[in-house]
Write an enzyme that holds these catalytic residues in place. Structure first.
Site, PDB file in Angstrom:
ATOM      1  CE  LYS A 199      -1.504   1.896   3.659  1.00 36.68           C
ATOM      2  NZ  LYS A 199      -1.126   3.118   4.366  1.00 36.68           N
ATOM      3  NE  ARG A 217      -0.340  12.855   8.484  1.00 31.88           N
ATOM      4  CZ  ARG A 217       0.714  12.975   7.643  1.00 31.88           C
ATOM      5  NH1 ARG A 217       1.095  12.083   6.604  1.00 31.88           N
ATOM      6  NH2 ARG A 217       1.302  14.100   7.618  1.00 31.88           N
ATOM      7  CB  CYS A 254      -3.349  10.054  11.797  1.00 31.68           C
ATOM      8  SG  CYS A 254      -1.586   9.835  11.885  1.00 31.68           S
TER       9      CYS A 254
END
Ligand code: UD1
Length: 377
Positions: free
Chosen positions: A22, A104, A128
């Site tokens: 990712k 983000r 976060c």
């Protein structure tokens, strides 16, 4: 999905294939903005909410996005998608808060937008779960390339006077070392700048090397990706390319720890062992062996993980690559709860990244936190 129910007490045994990364895929997808209307195709993109959000953001930014979902039936039916991306409307450059707040990493469109379109308006990402996460280094790097940056109503408004960024020598280190997405942003922007850019204290993470591979395939000229000094020679334009996303080292490390926690015997396919040496080194000290079974590419190895019955305690400090990764800190802490003695884990990248400490304690772990260090008994 908002909960997982895990029935414990079973050894993990069997084979699993590691998905595409990712953290590599997000800046790779954003780099498609740099193409002068040609198609960029990415294979092995993992199917995750962040990826879908990035695809939605790129669509809003005038990139035509198509994905073919394919299922890899080689072992466990792991699912990946191939993405085809082509900028079709270069008049759009606003990344809205609605999307940025969900992810983000949306900030990685900033560098590509500035370089390819001469302007960008990107909402500031908020905090976060792992604490306050500033983007000052991203902005400092882009300003050094000639961008003019203002903050307005929570948005970063960036423009390029004269239309084209200029190469520069930039020191990109901060109080916590290098910045991964900051390096990705400045490197991507520098590919289309006039002249040569040198990024000193560049992030050395394998995901940066993966991004450099795609940019090179698109026609960029650079040296030193994977080292702290990254040199980029700007070119006039970039074209299309095909690239396969590297496998996810966090996912692989998680399986390594899970196998060890259950005293299991697990085979990993498509495992980026070469990017996990700090993890396998610490695991070996605990008594967890990772053995290579095959595969010519050390970033896509086939390996087996087994562990000794009695696990030994260790000390670990998280660091930028090639040090022990912060993203694998919680998994190691869970493992060390089962070791025979006292371990110490120090977090040097995100000093507040200890949400799991309270949860492990609720499950019976014996943990004492002092500042950025946790002693695990
Ligand atoms: C990336 C990874 C994340 C990983 C982190 C560190 C993605 C999508 N996420 O996040 O999973 O945990 O690297 O390996 O790839 N900092 C500043 N100013 C900045 C930028 C960062 O002070 O402008 C600080 C951060 O607060 C942190 C440190 O630098 O203390 C490293 O952060 P950074 O490498 O930028 O993390 P990300 O790239 O956001």
């Amino acid at each position: 999905m908002d909960k997982f129910v895990v029935e414990g007490g079973r050894r993990l045994e069997g084979r699993v294939r590691i998905n595409g990364s990712k953290n590599a895929a997000l800046p790779l997808l954003a780099a498609s903005i740099l193409s002068a209307g040609k198609e960029v195709t990415l294979a092995g993109v993992p199917r995750l909410a962040d990826i879908a959000n990035m695809a939605r953001l790129l669509d809003e930014l005038g990139v035509e996005v198509a994905s073919d979902e394919s299922t890899d039936h080689s072992t466990d039916g792991a699912k990946a998608s191939a993405y085809r991306l082509k900028p079709v409307d270069t008049g759009k450059s606003h990344a809205r808060y609605d999307i940025v707040r969900t992810m983000r990493a949306s900030v990685c469109v900033l560098g590509p937008l500035l370089a390819a379109r001469g302007s960008a308006r990107v909402s500031m990402p908020g905090g976060c779960a792992i604490g306050e996460r500033p983007i000052d280094l991203h902005l400092r790097g882009l300003e050094a390339l000639g961008a003019r940056i203002e903050l307005d109503a929570g948005d970063v408004i960036a423009t390029v006077p004269g239309g084209r960024l200029r190469g520069a020598t930039i020191f990109l280190g901060g109080a916590f070392g290098s910045t991964v997405l900051g390096t990705a942003n400045v490197m991507s922007a520098a590919t289309l700048a006039e002249g040569t850019t040198v990024i000193e204290s560049a992030a050395c993470e394998p995901e940066i090397v993966d991004l450099a591979k795609l940019l090179t395939a698109m026609g960029a000229k650079s040296e030193g990706a994977g080292s702290p000094r990254l040199t980029i020679h700007g070119v006039e334009s970039l074209g299309g390319a095909h690239h396969t996303v590297m496998p996810d080292r966090i996912e692989a490390a998680t399986y390594l720890c899970a196998a060890a926690i259950t005293n299991g015997n697990v085979e990993l396919e498509n495992c980026p062992l070469d990017a996990l040496l700090a993890v396998t080194d610490r695991l070996a000290a605990v008594g967890v062996q990772s053995e290579t079974l095959g595969g010519d590419d050390p970033l896509r190895a086939h390996c087996r993980v087994t562990s000794e019955r009695v696990l030994k305690p260790v000390s670990v400090t998280t660091q930028p690559f090639p040090g022990y990764p912060t993203d694998c800190q919680a998994q190691l802490m869970a493992l060390l709860c089962l070791a025979d003695g006292n371990s110490a884990i120090t977090e040097k990248i995100f000093p507040e990244r200890f949400l799991h400490v309270a949860e492990l304690t609720r499950m019976g772990a014996s943990l004492v936190r002092q500042g950025a260090t946790v002693v695990v008994t």
